[in-house]
Scaffold this active site. Structure first.
Site, PDB file in Angstrom:
ATOM      1  NE  ARG A 131      -4.348  -1.268   0.305  1.00 10.23           N
ATOM      2  CZ  ARG A 131      -4.648  -2.288  -0.514  1.00 10.23           C
ATOM      3  NH1 ARG A 131      -3.826  -2.618  -1.491  1.00 10.23           N
ATOM      4  NH2 ARG A 131      -5.777  -2.957  -0.373  1.00 10.23           N
TER       5      ARG A 131
ATOM      6  CG  HIS B  55      -3.692  -0.707  -6.767  1.00 10.83           C
ATOM      7  ND1 HIS B  55      -3.977  -0.052  -5.604  1.00 10.83           N
ATOM      8  CD2 HIS B  55      -3.772  -2.024  -6.447  1.00 10.83           C
ATOM      9  CE1 HIS B  55      -4.232  -0.919  -4.635  1.00 10.83           C
ATOM     10  NE2 HIS B  55      -4.107  -2.136  -5.138  1.00 10.83           N
TER      11      HIS B  55
END
Ligand code: GLV
Length: 318
Positions: free
Chosen positions: A233, A281
């Site tokens: 993350r 992502h």
């Protein structure tokens, strides 16, 4: 035979149209679990659970009887840190074995891309240049993996199958350790795994304990000229420390798939930095059929008072 009592849920996402992505698979997987778009909810009292990806700040407020928030992905950080999620509500996530394989493929690709010089060879081809590069035995190349959940385990398994000297930092030695993989635990586990490593791969979940762990102290443990593969993350990374490590040469480059702000703004300096490989992502994703099966199973368990197989421990954070 009597029909099962329906259970109602709501899609909550600020960034994705979850019905467009998962609706068909969910409807095919079970008609007793009914999901609504928030604007189509007629009776908010009826909503027992939410299917979520980055829900907005007020997203949970209209639903007084919400007992579960389920992430469509592996990460639950956007739920754990959400101030509007009722304290008593359970949190669940999808655990997709295909997602772990996708993650491992992405990580291995990024390691091999540098280790075998694929970018240089592509440039050589454009210049019609025959210039074979020297190669090292994978066993002589240390790779550190942070995290040993479903993702970390798949990454470590893949690296070790290719012969890399694989060291995993995790909270405790796993019950079923992978053969040929070294585990580093305890307060200095990350530093021990990273010491002398040529590659650092982050697949940790984001919790209060793991925020900012990709920092100058950890980068200093790596072999000079190491590479970071950041597929956890955005909040794991101290961005200033990354830039300093790149400037000093302690890091030769980094693959960044996750960011503090997503989408990464078009004017962000990362885009034009040749030392970085930026991906949107996409290191892995859950697959709609798996999401649908696990959401239906979880919603039924909630309705029937059964244990939630995909539930997470709110205190631990994963
Ligand atoms: C992806 O980032 C996920 O949490 O599944």
């Amino acid at each position: 035979m009597s029909q099962p009592t329906p259970i109602h849920g709501v899609y909550l996402s600020d960034s994705h149209d979850l019905d467009a992505i998962y609706g068909a698979a969910l409807r095919a997987a079970g008609t007793d679990v009914i999901l609504h778009q928030p604007e189509a909810v007629q009776d908010p009292d009826q909503i027992a659970f939410a299917l979520c990806w980055v829900p907005g700040p007020q997203a949970f407020a209209p639903y007084p009887n919400l007992r579960l928030a389920m992430s469509i992905g592996a990460g639950v950080d956007a739920l754990l840190g959400h101030p509007g999620l009722p304290e008593g509500a359970a949190i669940a996530r999808v655990r997709d074995p295909h997602q772990a394989d996708l993650m491992a493929g992405f990580a291995l690709h990024e390691v091999l891309r540098d280790e075998r010089g694929f970018d240089d060879m592509a440039a050589d081809q454009r210049a019609a240049r025959w210039d074979p590069a020297p190669m090292r035995a994978p066993a002589s190349v240390k790779v550190a993996v942070l995290g040993h959940g479903t993702m970390g385990r798949a990454v470590a398994k893949g690296l070790s199958a290719l012969g890399f000297d694989t060291h995993v930092a995790c909270r405790s030695t796993p019950e079923a350790p992978l053969e040929g993989v070294s585990y580093r635990t305890g307060a200095t586990g990350m530093q021990d795994a990273a010491r002398g490593a040529a590659y650092l791969i982050n697949v940790l979940p984001l919790t209060a304990a793991t925020e900012n762990v990709l920092n100058a102290d950890l980068f200093a443990c790596l072999a000079p000229g190491a590479r970071l593969i950041q597929i956890g993350r955005g909040e794991h990374l101290v961005e200033g420390d990354l830039m300093a490590a790149l400037d000093s040469g302690q890091l030769a480059g980094a693959t960044l798939d996750v960011f503090r702000q997503e989408p990464l703004p078009a004017d962000h300096t990362y885009w034009a930095d040749a030392r970085l490989r930026i991906t949107p992502h996409v290191a892995s994703d859950t697959l709609p059929d798996v999401v649908a099966t696990q959401v239906i199973e979880t919603a039924r368990a909630l309705r029937d008072g059964a244990p939630l197989a995909y539930g997470i421990d709110r205190a631990r954070g994963y």
